[in-house]
Scaffold this active site. Structure first.
Site, PDB file in Angstrom:
ATOM      1  N   GLY A  14       0.857  -1.190   0.000  1.00 18.98           N
ATOM      2  CA  GLY A  14       0.000   0.000   0.000  1.00 18.98           C
ATOM      3  C   GLY A  14       0.889   1.233   0.000  1.00 18.98           C
ATOM      4  O   GLY A  14       2.119   1.150  -0.183  1.00 18.98           O
ATOM      5  N   LEU A  15       0.283   2.387   0.229  1.00 17.28           N
ATOM      6  CA  LEU A  15       1.058   3.636   0.182  1.00 17.28           C
ATOM      7  C   LEU A  15       2.204   3.637   1.177  1.00 17.28           C
ATOM      8  O   LEU A  15       3.316   4.083   0.869  1.00 17.28           O
ATOM      9  CB  LEU A  15       0.135   4.820   0.461  1.00 17.28           C
ATOM     10  CG  LEU A  15      -0.725   5.260  -0.720  1.00 17.28           C
ATOM     11  CD1 LEU A  15      -1.787   6.242  -0.262  1.00 17.28           C
ATOM     12  CD2 LEU A  15       0.159   5.886  -1.801  1.00 17.28           C
ATOM     13  N   ALA A  16       1.946   3.161   2.391  1.00 30.39           N
ATOM     14  CA  ALA A  16       2.974   3.238   3.432  1.00 30.39           C
ATOM     15  C   ALA A  16       4.172   2.349   3.087  1.00 30.39           C
ATOM     16  O   ALA A  16       5.332   2.783   3.159  1.00 30.39           O
ATOM     17  CB  ALA A  16       2.381   2.840   4.779  1.00 30.39           C
ATOM     18  N   SER A  44      -5.211   1.159   0.017  1.00 29.23           N
ATOM     19  CA  SER A  44      -5.010   2.617  -0.084  1.00 29.23           C
ATOM     20  C   SER A  44      -5.772   3.219  -1.258  1.00 29.23           C
ATOM     21  O   SER A  44      -6.177   4.387  -1.218  1.00 29.23           O
ATOM     22  CB  SER A  44      -3.521   2.930  -0.274  1.00 29.23           C
ATOM     23  OG  SER A  44      -2.791   2.618   0.872  1.00 29.23           O
ATOM     24  N   GLY A  49     -11.487  10.976   0.133  1.00 27.82           N
ATOM     25  CA  GLY A  49     -11.621  12.411   0.376  1.00 27.82           C
ATOM     26  C   GLY A  49     -10.359  13.234   0.276  1.00 27.82           C
ATOM     27  O   GLY A  49     -10.381  14.381  -0.167  1.00 27.82           O
ATOM     28  N   GLY A  50      -9.216  12.711   0.735  1.00 28.30           N
ATOM     29  CA  GLY A  50      -8.003  13.505   0.618  1.00 28.30           C
ATOM     30  C   GLY A  50      -7.024  13.331   1.758  1.00 28.30           C
ATOM     31  O   GLY A  50      -7.229  12.498   2.639  1.00 28.30           O
ATOM     32  N   ARG A 301     -14.786  12.385  13.912  1.00 26.27           N
ATOM     33  CA  ARG A 301     -15.608  11.231  13.562  1.00 26.27           C
ATOM     34  C   ARG A 301     -16.177  10.493  14.762  1.00 26.27           C
ATOM     35  O   ARG A 301     -17.318  10.034  14.744  1.00 26.27           O
ATOM     36  CB  ARG A 301     -14.759  10.241  12.757  1.00 26.27           C
ATOM     37  CG  ARG A 301     -14.534  10.704  11.383  1.00 26.27           C
ATOM     38  CD  ARG A 301     -13.651   9.769  10.640  1.00 26.27           C
ATOM     39  NE  ARG A 301     -13.423  10.331   9.327  1.00 26.27           N
ATOM     40  CZ  ARG A 301     -12.585   9.850   8.447  1.00 26.27           C
ATOM     41  NH1 ARG A 301     -11.852   8.792   8.758  1.00 26.27           N
ATOM     42  NH2 ARG A 301     -12.445  10.410   7.274  1.00 26.27           N
ATOM     43  N   GLU A 394      -1.209   2.163   8.521  1.00 24.89           N
ATOM     44  CA  GLU A 394      -2.307   1.753   9.406  1.00 24.89           C
ATOM     45  C   GLU A 394      -1.927   0.535  10.240  1.00 24.89           C
ATOM     46  O   GLU A 394      -2.521   0.283  11.292  1.00 24.89           O
ATOM     47  CB  GLU A 394      -3.571   1.492   8.566  1.00 24.89           C
ATOM     48  CG  GLU A 394      -4.831   1.469   9.418  1.00 24.89           C
ATOM     49  CD  GLU A 394      -6.128   1.420   8.615  1.00 24.89           C
ATOM     50  OE1 GLU A 394      -6.127   1.810   7.425  1.00 24.89           O
ATOM     51  OE2 GLU A 394      -7.150   0.996   9.185  1.00 24.89           O
ATOM     52  N   SER A 410      -4.874   9.964   7.572  1.00 26.27           N
ATOM     53  CA  SER A 410      -4.328   8.617   7.404  1.00 26.27           C
ATOM     54  C   SER A 410      -3.568   8.476   6.095  1.00 26.27           C
ATOM     55  O   SER A 410      -2.430   7.980   6.067  1.00 26.27           O
ATOM     56  CB  SER A 410      -5.432   7.580   7.462  1.00 26.27           C
ATOM     57  OG  SER A 410      -4.895   6.341   7.114  1.00 26.27           O
TER      58      SER A 410
END
Ligand SMILES: Cc1cc2nc3c(=O)[nH]c(=O)nc-3n(C[C@H](O)[C@H](O)[C@H](O)COP(=O)(O)OP(=O)(O)OC[C@H]3O[C@@H](n4cnc5c(N)ncnc54)[C@H](O)[C@@H]3O)c2cc1C
Length: 679
Positions: A14-16, A44, A49-50, A301, A394, A410
């Site tokens: 993933g991104l991480a 990911s 949303g961003g 949230r 995460e 995140s």
């Protein structure tokens, strides 16, 4: 035994994981990534949303900087985070956004001149500065004082993952996909790699690295309904737990997102409310201002999810065959806005609900969404117990989210954490030799082989899918948004019974290669352990903090619970984890515990809070009124970063020496640059 070795081993594409791999590769280290699926399919990609970064380009972001982002993050975490990490993060987020632009992310940009936006259910016109034209734009998100969430319509994760994966490809970083790590190879002090199974051929391999980074994402799928991809099953956390040495942090901190569609649980981004969407009840009434007069739909949230649940408990939910729900109304944003900035949401509504969100309200309910807990690391991303074991994204608890993550923090954490921790991983690979202990590797491979042999050849009768469904139901029923002692104890009891039954797992399909039943059986035992860390941690924590809301202990209790839960599993045959606690030191905090600005204001104070506040006041007085904000920050809580990441971030407002402020202050919709009002 097949043995593959490298310098920097990363589990998770993933991104991480990819960002760590890029950092190590750029420093010249041989780097290899493992993934269950092709990298670009990683979870990911689902982010909509961003990502937050205090660029302050839009007029609604004026006055934003690292300080404001830091404070929002700490308040969002309900003072559960590591403030040093939150500082490192806030400082590097603008750098990460700009780097991503350079790697090809098509960020939505500011257009100069007047622009209609919806704020607090009213259509107003804001005036974007000429000098901001073409710079990276940002939208509003929950729990933030400024519009800070940079985005590419509502497909931000997709854009980011494509750009970062393409960068990894350009550097020639190999990804071994359809491979599942099942065990960490270690000698009690040092991590040496993982044992992984090829999901196609069933082959077991020992991957040995100087460093091993776990970047396997969250554990949302231990719950029955989740916005997470079905591969987010917490196996990475379980790998660390099963070392018997490494610890997991704050596993009970599980986030429920306010607006997943009913019944399937697919997310509609917080960007819907950030852009002006409203929550309505069965009477069409907008109820959030009654509960949260200041932030309304854009409280953090945890708060919004609780308020929605409270409201439904009052009988205000809409009855449906799938239980009560509320409405998300984005019709007021207009079709053009939806088809430009929320087009994924539009498609989700069309494809999964058969409705048009420009005309119809969307049925939503809070649903499991994010794992704040994870593999406990130091601010450099390393496990304090196992040298050479790193965690990021995460999967990790390094810990910038505490008990509640802010929306947009995140995605930012994956790339910022990857950027920072990647440098520390590269340092580690510089300073340490590869240890190739084939005997040790073989012992771990044999252990996994025996586990597989027993599942295939043994006499076990328990069905993996039945155990998994039972676990997911328990988590949903007893370890949800509101928690209480009796239900949490019931959860622990039932999960322990399921874990005991998992010793007797068997599979009916006897194939050793592609065999989903075997995959499920190997995972479910591990998932049960992860679920137990969540339930036991929640049962033990007799306070309410962020997303951990105890009905029987409704106050945040800084006096007794300003600490991080650590879970380990030293006895492989035990039916529950060992818990211990790591105190957070108020005297070292830049922002001592206080009121978040939304939600309940009923905390039990820590005895050091007043002392630290007085100390801070003294420090500020000594620095004098002309001290720069950087000098103040350094005096209050110094933090370290790899040298290349330390330079200050540039902002439009700084560049124009206040001209932007003066020009735009004429507009009645423009906030004071020094103020913190985003309404
Ligand atoms: C629907 C949705 C929308 C979201 N939107 C936003 C948003 O707008 N903004 C925001 O900030 N955050 C958002 N988030 C959260 C954010 O997307 C995630 O937290 C983040 O992308 C996680 O990235 P990661 O790299 O840590 O893990 P992931 O992207 O989940 O990657 C995990 C990787 O690990 C691999 N893996 C897992 N287990 C193993 C194993 N045992 N062996 C080998 N490989 C393994 C997988 O194949 C995968 O490549 C959203 C989350 C969801 C669910």
């Amino acid at each position: 035994m097949k043995l593959i070795y490298t310098d920097c081993l990363v589990v998770g594409a993933g991104l991480a994981g990819l960002r760590v791999a890029i950092a190590a590769k750029e420093r010249g280290h041989d780097t290899l990534v493992l993934s269950l699926i092709p990298a670009k399919r990683s979870h990911s990609a689902a982010a909509q949303g961003g990502m937050q970064a205090s660029l302050g380009n839009t007029v609604k972001g004026l006055g934003d900087n690292e300080d404001v982002h830091f404070q929002d993050t700490v308040k969002g975490s309900d003072w559960g985070c590591d403030q040093t990490v939150a500082r490192m993060f806030a400082h590097c987020a603008p750098k990460a956004v700009r780097e991503l632009a350079n790697w090809g992310v098509p960020w939505t940009r500011v257009t100069k001149g007047p622009r209609e936006v919806v704020v607090n259910a009213e259509r107003i016109t804001i005036e974007e500065a000429e000098a901001a034209h073409g710079l990276i734009n940002a939208r509003d998100f929950g729990g933030t004082k400024k519009w800070r969430t940079c985005y590419t319509a509502d497909g931000t994760g997709h854009s980011l993952l494509y750009a970062v994966d393409n960068k990894a490809i350009s550097l020639g970083i190999p990804v071994h996909e359809r491979v599942e790590a099942l065990s960490i190879i270690h000698d009690g002090e040092r991590c040496h790699g993982v044992v992984a199974r090829c999901l196609i051929t069933g082959e077991l391999r020992a991957y040995i690295g100087k460093s091993t980074t776990i970047a396997t994402g969250g554990y949302g799928r231990i719950y029955e309904v989740s916005t997470n991809a079905i591969i987010c099953e917490g196996v990475g956390q379980a790998l660390a737990l099963e070392t018997g040495v490494a610890t997991l942090g704050n596993m009970e901190a599980v986030q429920f997102h306010p607006t997943a569609i009913v019944p399937v649980g697919i997310l509609t981004t917080e960007g819907c409310r950030g852009d002006g969407g409203l929550l309505r009840d069965k009477d069409g009434y907008r109820f959030m201002p009654d509960y949260e007069p200041e932030k309304k739909e854009l409280a953090s949230r945890d708060v919004v999810s609780r308020r929605m649940t409270e409201h439904m408990r009052k009988g205000k939910g809409v009855d449906s065959p799938y239980g009560p729900h509320l409405w998300l109304d984005i019709t007021l944003l207009g079709r053009k806005h939806i088809e430009t900035n929320l087009r994924e949401v539009k498609e989700i509504c069309e494809n999964f609900l058969g409705i048009d969100p420009a005309k119809d309200w969307i049925p939503v309910r809070p649903t499991q969404h994010y794992s704040m807990g994870g593999i406990r690391t130091t601010p450099t991303g390393e496990s304090p117990q196992l040298k050479g074991l790193f965690a990021v994204g995460e999967a990790a608890c390094w810990d910038m989210h505490g008990f509640n993550r802010l929306g947009g923090n995140s995605l930012a954490e994956t790339v910022v954490g990857g950027m920072i921790i990647g440098k520390y991983v590269a340092d580690f690979c510089d300073d340490n030799d590869l240890v190739l202990d084939t005997g040790l590797a073989k012992r771990y491979v044999d252990k996994v082989r025996t586990e597989i042999d027993e599942l295939i050849e043994g006499k076990g009768t328990e069905n993996p899918w039945e155990l998994k469904s039972a676990m997911q139901r328990v988590m949903m029923d007893y370890v949800g948004i509101f928690r209480n002692g009796p239900e949490l104890n019931e959860a622990v009891k039932q999960l322990k019974a399921l874990l005991a039954r998992s010793v007797n797992l068997g599979v009916s399909c006897k194939k050793r290669h592609a065999n989903p039943e075997l995959v499920e059986a190997l995972r479910v035992r591990r998932m049960l352990k992860v679920a137990l860390t969540v339930a036991c941690g929640a049962a033990a924590r007799t306070e309410s903090r962020g997303a951990h809301a105890r009905e029987d202990f409704p106050q945040r209790n800084d006096k007794d619970w300003l600490c991080r839960t650590l879970a380990s599993w030293p006895d492989a045959n035990a039916l529950e984890p060992t818990l211990s606690y790591e105190p957070l030191d108020v005297m070292k905090m830049e922002l001592p515990p206080g009121y978040r600005g939304y939600g309940a204001d009923n905390a039990i104070a820590h005895p050091d809070t007043a002392k630290r506040e007085a100390e801070i006041a003294e420090l500020l007085a000594a620095l004098g009124p002309n001290a720069s904000r950087e000098a103040i920050q350094q005096a209050l809580m110094p933090f370290e970063l790899p040298e290349s990441l330390t330079p200050a971030n540039e902002r439009l407002a700084d560049r124009l020496n206040g001209l932007v402020n003066i020009d735009t202050a004429a507009s009645p919709t423009t906030p004071n640059i020094a103020g913190d009002d985003n309404s």
